[in-house]
Design a protein around this motif. Structure first.
Motif, PDB file in Angstrom:
ATOM      1  N   UNK A  26       8.784   7.278  -0.094  1.00 28.61           N
ATOM      2  CA  UNK A  26       8.380   6.039  -0.614  1.00 28.61           C
ATOM      3  C   UNK A  26       6.899   6.067  -0.779  1.00 28.61           C
ATOM      4  N   UNK A  27       6.439   4.903  -1.629  1.00 27.30           N
ATOM      5  CA  UNK A  27       5.211   4.814  -2.039  1.00 27.30           C
ATOM      6  C   UNK A  27       4.275   3.958  -0.960  1.00 27.30           C
ATOM      7  N   UNK A  28       3.141   4.466  -0.537  1.00 30.28           N
ATOM      8  CA  UNK A  28       2.313   4.022   0.288  1.00 30.28           C
ATOM      9  C   UNK A  28       0.676   3.957  -0.365  1.00 30.28           C
ATOM     10  N   UNK A  29      -0.081   3.175   0.120  1.00 30.20           N
ATOM     11  CA  UNK A  29      -1.332   3.179  -0.231  1.00 30.20           C
ATOM     12  C   UNK A  29      -2.227   4.290   0.488  1.00 30.20           C
ATOM     13  N   UNK A  30      -2.074   4.028   1.942  1.00 32.06           N
ATOM     14  CA  UNK A  30      -2.722   4.854   2.847  1.00 32.06           C
ATOM     15  C   UNK A  30      -1.913   5.284   3.942  1.00 32.06           C
ATOM     16  N   UNK A  31      -1.999   6.767   4.575  1.00 36.28           N
ATOM     17  CA  UNK A  31      -1.250   6.943   5.677  1.00 36.28           C
ATOM     18  C   UNK A  31      -2.606   7.295   6.755  1.00 36.28           C
ATOM     19  N   UNK A  32      -2.306   6.291   7.827  1.00 35.95           N
ATOM     20  CA  UNK A  32      -3.192   6.545   8.854  1.00 35.95           C
ATOM     21  C   UNK A  32      -2.772   7.534  10.001  1.00 35.95           C
ATOM     22  N   UNK A 101       0.670  -0.300   3.377  1.00 37.09           N
ATOM     23  CA  UNK A 101       1.706  -0.428   2.076  1.00 37.09           C
ATOM     24  C   UNK A 101       1.108  -0.838   0.839  1.00 37.09           C
ATOM     25  N   UNK A 102       2.242  -0.921  -0.212  1.00 33.84           N
ATOM     26  CA  UNK A 102       1.651  -1.425  -1.557  1.00 33.84           C
ATOM     27  C   UNK A 102       1.613  -2.875  -1.463  1.00 33.84           C
ATOM     28  N   UNK A 103       1.978  -3.601  -0.390  1.00 38.94           N
ATOM     29  CA  UNK A 103       1.874  -5.086  -0.139  1.00 38.94           C
ATOM     30  C   UNK A 103       0.594  -5.418   0.699  1.00 38.94           C
ATOM     31  N   UNK A 104      -0.215  -4.456   0.795  1.00 39.66           N
ATOM     32  CA  UNK A 104      -1.543  -4.201   1.524  1.00 39.66           C
ATOM     33  C   UNK A 104      -1.365  -4.831   2.974  1.00 39.66           C
ATOM     34  N   UNK A 105      -0.310  -4.377   3.639  1.00 40.43           N
ATOM     35  CA  UNK A 105      -0.129  -4.900   5.009  1.00 40.43           C
ATOM     36  C   UNK A 105       0.113  -3.418   5.770  1.00 40.43           C
ATOM     37  N   UNK A 106      -0.379  -3.633   7.054  1.00 34.50           N
ATOM     38  CA  UNK A 106      -0.303  -2.215   7.987  1.00 34.50           C
ATOM     39  C   UNK A 106       1.000  -2.312   8.776  1.00 34.50           C
TER      40      UNK A 106
END
Length: 120
Positions: A26-32, A101-106
């Protein structure tokens, strides 16, 4: 929907090796932070190994020197190389990741688990 997909479990003899892999689907903005946990028969889930975005690693005392966690940030993957396996390593192993996430939630995600059995 973002998911963690694990692979690599199975049956291995004591002293043997296995490599577990986990990829973010899936699409994410960042993987921590990424990590592997395990839950043995009749036991609580425990942290096996973790790795930060920058590559800092931590291990449970019981696996130090035998297991190695690594990650590929370009592929959104984390691996766990397990050597010198012991019967007490038998457990369901779970991948864990903290993602933006793409919703800017962690969010903290869990895989479904992969069974590792160490036995003759």
């Amino acid at each position: 929907q973002v998911q963690l997909v694990e692979s690599g479990g199975g049956l291995v003899q004591p002293g043997g090796s296995l490599r577990l892999s986990c990829v973010v689907s899936g699409i994410i903005l960042r993987l921590n932070t990424m990590a592997w946990y395990r839950q043995g028969p009749g036991k609580e889930r425990e942290l096996v190994a973790g790795i930060s975005t920058g590559g800092s690693r931590n291990y449970a005392d019981s696996v130090k020197g035998r297991f190695t966690i690594s990650r590929d940030n370009a592929k959104n993957m984390v691996d766990l190389q397990m050597n010198s396996l012991k019967p007490e390593d038998t457990a369901v192993y779970y991948c864990n990741a903290v993602v933006l996430t793409v919703r800017d939630t962690t969010e903290r995600l869990w895989g479904k688990g992969t069974l590792v059995t160490v036995s003759l």
